[in-house]
Motif scaffolding. Structure first.
Motif, PDB file in Angstrom:
ATOM      1  N   ILE A   1     -31.834 -21.248 -25.840  1.00  0.00           N
ATOM      2  CA  ILE A   1     -32.525 -22.533 -25.980  1.00  0.00           C
ATOM      3  C   ILE A   1     -33.493 -22.487 -27.159  1.00  0.00           C
ATOM      4  O   ILE A   1     -33.549 -23.405 -27.987  1.00  0.00           O
ATOM      5  CB  ILE A   1     -33.272 -22.883 -24.683  1.00  0.00           C
ATOM      6  N   TYR A   2     -34.247 -21.407 -27.245  1.00  0.00           N
ATOM      7  CA  TYR A   2     -35.235 -21.218 -28.312  1.00  0.00           C
ATOM      8  C   TYR A   2     -34.571 -21.240 -29.684  1.00  0.00           C
ATOM      9  O   TYR A   2     -35.037 -21.924 -30.613  1.00  0.00           O
ATOM     10  CB  TYR A   2     -35.969 -19.904 -28.073  1.00  0.00           C
ATOM     11  N   LEU A   3     -33.456 -20.533 -29.828  1.00  0.00           N
ATOM     12  CA  LEU A   3     -32.772 -20.440 -31.112  1.00  0.00           C
ATOM     13  C   LEU A   3     -32.122 -21.767 -31.504  1.00  0.00           C
ATOM     14  O   LEU A   3     -32.204 -22.196 -32.661  1.00  0.00           O
ATOM     15  CB  LEU A   3     -31.723 -19.327 -31.072  1.00  0.00           C
TER      16      LEU A   3
ATOM     17  N   LEU B   1     -39.206 -36.247 -41.267  1.00  0.00           N
ATOM     18  CA  LEU B   1     -39.222 -37.007 -40.009  1.00  0.00           C
ATOM     19  C   LEU B   1     -38.127 -36.596 -39.031  1.00  0.00           C
ATOM     20  O   LEU B   1     -38.403 -36.437 -37.837  1.00  0.00           O
ATOM     21  CB  LEU B   1     -39.152 -38.506 -40.300  1.00  0.00           C
ATOM     22  N   PRO B   2     -36.864 -36.412 -39.477  1.00  0.00           N
ATOM     23  CA  PRO B   2     -35.847 -35.959 -38.515  1.00  0.00           C
ATOM     24  C   PRO B   2     -36.200 -34.623 -37.875  1.00  0.00           C
ATOM     25  O   PRO B   2     -35.938 -34.418 -36.680  1.00  0.00           O
ATOM     26  CB  PRO B   2     -34.580 -35.845 -39.376  1.00  0.00           C
ATOM     27  N   GLY B   3     -36.782 -33.723 -38.643  1.00  0.00           N
ATOM     28  CA  GLY B   3     -37.176 -32.438 -38.076  1.00  0.00           C
ATOM     29  C   GLY B   3     -38.252 -32.589 -37.027  1.00  0.00           C
ATOM     30  O   GLY B   3     -38.200 -31.960 -35.962  1.00  0.00           O
TER      31      GLY B   3
ATOM     32  N   LEU C   1     -32.003 -26.557 -34.929  1.00  0.00           N
ATOM     33  CA  LEU C   1     -31.988 -28.013 -35.050  1.00  0.00           C
ATOM     34  C   LEU C   1     -33.236 -28.512 -35.780  1.00  0.00           C
ATOM     35  O   LEU C   1     -33.158 -29.422 -36.626  1.00  0.00           O
ATOM     36  CB  LEU C   1     -31.901 -28.653 -33.666  1.00  0.00           C
ATOM     37  N   PHE C   2     -34.380 -27.917 -35.474  1.00  0.00           N
ATOM     38  CA  PHE C   2     -35.631 -28.293 -36.128  1.00  0.00           C
ATOM     39  C   PHE C   2     -35.565 -27.990 -37.625  1.00  0.00           C
ATOM     40  O   PHE C   2     -35.928 -28.831 -38.465  1.00  0.00           O
ATOM     41  CB  PHE C   2     -36.788 -27.547 -35.473  1.00  0.00           C
ATOM     42  N   SER C   3     -35.080 -26.801 -37.984  1.00  0.00           N
ATOM     43  CA  SER C   3     -34.971 -26.420 -39.390  1.00  0.00           C
ATOM     44  C   SER C   3     -33.994 -27.318 -40.134  1.00  0.00           C
ATOM     45  O   SER C   3     -34.238 -27.719 -41.276  1.00  0.00           O
ATOM     46  CB  SER C   3     -34.533 -24.952 -39.503  1.00  0.00           C
TER      47      SER C   3
END
Length: 244
Positions: free
Chosen positions: A114-116, A131-133, A121-123
């Motif tokens: 989950i963390y990875l 904004l998408p991040g 996705l954030f990166s």
């Protein structure tokens, strides 16, 4: 249920006051020690002070390449500590710290996934536009506490649950709460740097430098503890909205 920033921060503070006797050793082992290791690595990295952006990128890339094992180990320790804090509140139920650590160890691999995934996705979102991040960060931040609260339902359900709980304006509140923690940590680092700079005139420079490293790691440890508590507080505040 719509979150409010003041309420989430107040609940996180109450959680700290209630369980600080157990949170302190968790934060010390899994947040402070890894942060101190990273601070020491950075202090000895030899980054050029007047580097161009291109030179700085090259220096950072070289730093990661040279210290990849230590950096990965520190991040694993921090991830384990974050999951331990979540389990303390969602699976504690009168258990000892050793029992909570055992639960964390047995369920760590799904949590790590989950963390990875959330980090990737954030990166990816940041690489497109900022904004998408930030949106992805806010919508996935409750996946980890969702898994800690209902581990038997698995990581996929945790992402779905976290997405549901961060609907509407809730993701903005989650992002704001995280940013408050970051800003407070940065302000503490600036203030402590000024104070330690003044201390350097009274004690040996090396002593002041060591104190600076320790204080920076302490602030980092407090920030990671704050992040975990905010997740617990936000998850609990969204509880009444589920199933409605």
């Amino acid at each position: 249920m719509r979150l409010d920033l003041v309420g989430v921060l107040a609940d996180a503070r109450a959680l700290w006051r209630r369980e600080r006797e157990l949170l302190v050793p968790i934060a010390g082992m899994f947040f402070f020690v890894p942060m101190l290791a990273i601070v020491l690595l950075l202090a000895n990295s030899g980054f050029p002070g007047d580097a161009t952006p291109e030179q700085l990128r090259e220096a950072i890339a070289a730093f990661y390449e040279a210290n990849i094992v230590a950096i990965l180990a520190a991040n694993l320790a921090i991830a384990f500590g974050s999951f331990t804090v979540l389990n303390l509140f969602f699976q504690g139920g009168g258990r000892t710290l050793g029992e909570v650590l055992g639960i964390t160890l047995r369920r760590f691999l799904p949590y790590l996934a989950i963390y990875l995934i959330a980090s990737v996705l954030f990166s990816f979102g940041l690489s497109l536009l900022v904004l998408p991040g930030l949106f992805v960060f806010g919508r996935t931040w409750l996946a980890a506490p969702s898994f800690a609260a209902m581990p038997e339902k698995g990581p996929i359900h945790a992402f779905r649950e976290g997405w549901r709980r961060s609907a509407g304006f809730n993701w903005i509140v989650l992002l704001a709460a995280a940013m408050v923690t970051v800003i407070v940590a940065m302000l503490l680092i600036v203030v402590s740097s000024v104070l330690i700079g003044g201390l350097a005139t009274l004690v040996e420079a090396r002593v002041a430098l060591v104190i600076g490293h320790v204080v920076t790691a302490l602030i980092g440890g407090l920030a990671w503890t704050g992040f975990a508590l905010l997740r617990v507080a936000a998850y609990r505040r969204t509880e009444p909205s589920i199933g409605t």
